[in-house]
Design a protein around this motif. Structure first.
Motif, short mmCIF file in Angstrom:
data_model
loop_
_atom_site.label_atom_id
_atom_site.label_comp_id
_atom_site.label_asym_id
_atom_site.label_seq_id
_atom_site.Cartn_x
_atom_site.Cartn_y
_atom_site.Cartn_z
N ARG A 250 0.82 -1.22 0.00
CA ARG A 250 0.00 0.00 0.00
C ARG A 250 0.85 1.26 0.00
N ARG A 251 2.13 1.15 0.27
CA ARG A 251 2.97 2.34 0.33
C ARG A 251 3.15 2.95 -1.06
N THR A 252 3.03 4.26 -1.11
CA THR A 252 3.20 4.97 -2.37
C THR A 252 4.34 5.98 -2.32
N ASP A 253 5.05 6.03 -1.19
CA ASP A 253 6.08 7.05 -1.02
C ASP A 253 7.45 6.61 -1.49
N ARG A 254 7.59 5.37 -1.92
CA ARG A 254 8.90 4.90 -2.38
C ARG A 254 9.07 5.18 -3.88
N LEU A 255 10.28 5.52 -4.27
CA LEU A 255 10.58 5.71 -5.69
C LEU A 255 10.27 4.46 -6.48
N THR A 256 10.58 3.30 -5.94
CA THR A 256 10.33 2.03 -6.64
C THR A 256 8.84 1.84 -6.91
N ALA A 257 8.00 2.22 -5.95
CA ALA A 257 6.55 2.10 -6.15
C ALA A 257 6.08 3.06 -7.23
N ALA A 258 6.62 4.28 -7.24
CA ALA A 258 6.23 5.26 -8.26
C ALA A 258 6.62 4.78 -9.66
N LEU A 259 7.81 4.21 -9.79
CA LEU A 259 8.25 3.72 -11.10
C LEU A 259 7.37 2.58 -11.58
N LEU A 260 6.98 1.69 -10.67
CA LEU A 260 6.14 0.57 -11.08
C LEU A 260 4.74 1.06 -11.46
N ASP A 261 4.26 2.06 -10.78
CA ASP A 261 2.98 2.64 -11.15
C ASP A 261 3.04 3.24 -12.56
N GLU A 262 4.15 3.87 -12.90
CA GLU A 262 4.32 4.42 -14.25
C GLU A 262 4.35 3.32 -15.30
N GLY B 182 5.60 -7.34 -6.03
CA GLY B 182 5.46 -6.64 -7.30
C GLY B 182 4.08 -6.84 -7.91
N ALA B 183 3.54 -8.06 -7.80
CA ALA B 183 2.21 -8.33 -8.35
C ALA B 183 1.14 -7.54 -7.60
N LEU B 184 1.28 -7.42 -6.29
CA LEU B 184 0.33 -6.63 -5.51
C LEU B 184 0.37 -5.16 -5.91
N ARG B 185 1.59 -4.64 -6.07
CA ARG B 185 1.70 -3.24 -6.49
C ARG B 185 1.11 -3.05 -7.90
#
Length: 253
Positions: free
Chosen positions: A193-205, A231-234
């Protein structure tokens, strides 16, 4: 019905995982409009691109440190100290590893191109690495030696990400220990659920581009290892945001 088959982060980057290509052939043989992609590879390439490394530099530089630079892990300190060199080398290294520019082999093998941090420590100074390399691998040609050094360069980037941005990132796994923790799903779901990590932002893109480019009705992901669950959850969360009408399917193949 349009089906998008996805390999989520993260499996081995230098070898395509066979599940989605095999399933793609089966579905197309039965008349299904299917496509496939390795989201983990796209995510990694976005991270180690010059733009991604610039964002990494900003994220590492903004990370709180109680005692200043000396408190930073060696991998993070080295990346920040040599950030310009990392940004300059990233694209050529990727071109070399993808067989687009084999001419770089001599410069990389001669240790005249890459910033050398903790991952290179075991080699010794340039010109003195022969004993270690022969002990570890036997005789290596110039190209193989260059590929090894290029891999160490990429591993240094992943180390900086792991130590300064996202402790769940590894070179061939993502959050493996969270998914392998038995029935304790809380930490895994909290991290997803975290959205503050750079890695999460890149995967969202990456997910946004996949949804916009393929317009899938079904997004089917393969989860063969614990290191693909986070990764699948994100990705699933991102697909829900960017393509809310799509069905999401998981399978262990």
């Amino acid at each position: 019905m349009r089906v998008l088959l996805v390999t989520p982060p993260l499996v081995q980057l230098n070898t395509p995982y066979p599940a989605t290509p095999h399933l793609l052939g089966y579905l197309r043989a039965h008349g299904v409009d299917a496509r496939q992609t390795d989201a983990g590879l796209s995510w990694f390439l976005r991270l180690v691109s010059p733009t991604g490394l610039g964002r990494l530099r900003d994220a590492l530089g903004a990370a709180p440190s109680r005692r200043g630079r000396r408190a930073r892990p060696a991998s993070v300190a080295h990346f920040l100290d040599h950030a310009d060199a990392y940004l300059d080398c990233a694209a050529p290294v990727l071109d070399f590893l993808r067989h687009r520019d084999p001419s770089l082999a001599v410069r990389i093998a001669g240790r005249r191109l890459l910033p050398e941090g903790p991952r290179f420590a075991a080699l010794g100074p340039p010109g003195e690495e022969e004993e270690y390399l022969h002990w570890a691998f036997g005789a290596l040609g110039v190209v193989d030696r260059a590929r090894y050094f290029a891999t160490l360069f990429l591993e240094q980037i992943v180390d900086a990400v792991h130590d300064g941005v996202d402790p769940h990132v590894g070179f061939a796994r993502y959050g493996e220990h969270l998914a392998a923790a038995g029935l304790a799903l809380g930490p895994l779901l909290d991290e997803a659920r975290r959205t503050d990590r750079l890695t999460a932002a890149l995967l969202d893109e990456v997910a946004a581009e996949l949804c916009a480019g393929h317009q899938p009705d079904v997004v089917a992901m393969t989860l063969p290892f614990p290191g693909t669950v986070l990764g699948a959850l994100r990705l699933a969360g991102a697909v829900r945001r960017h393509r809310p009408g799509a069905r999401i399917v998981w399978g262990e193949i």
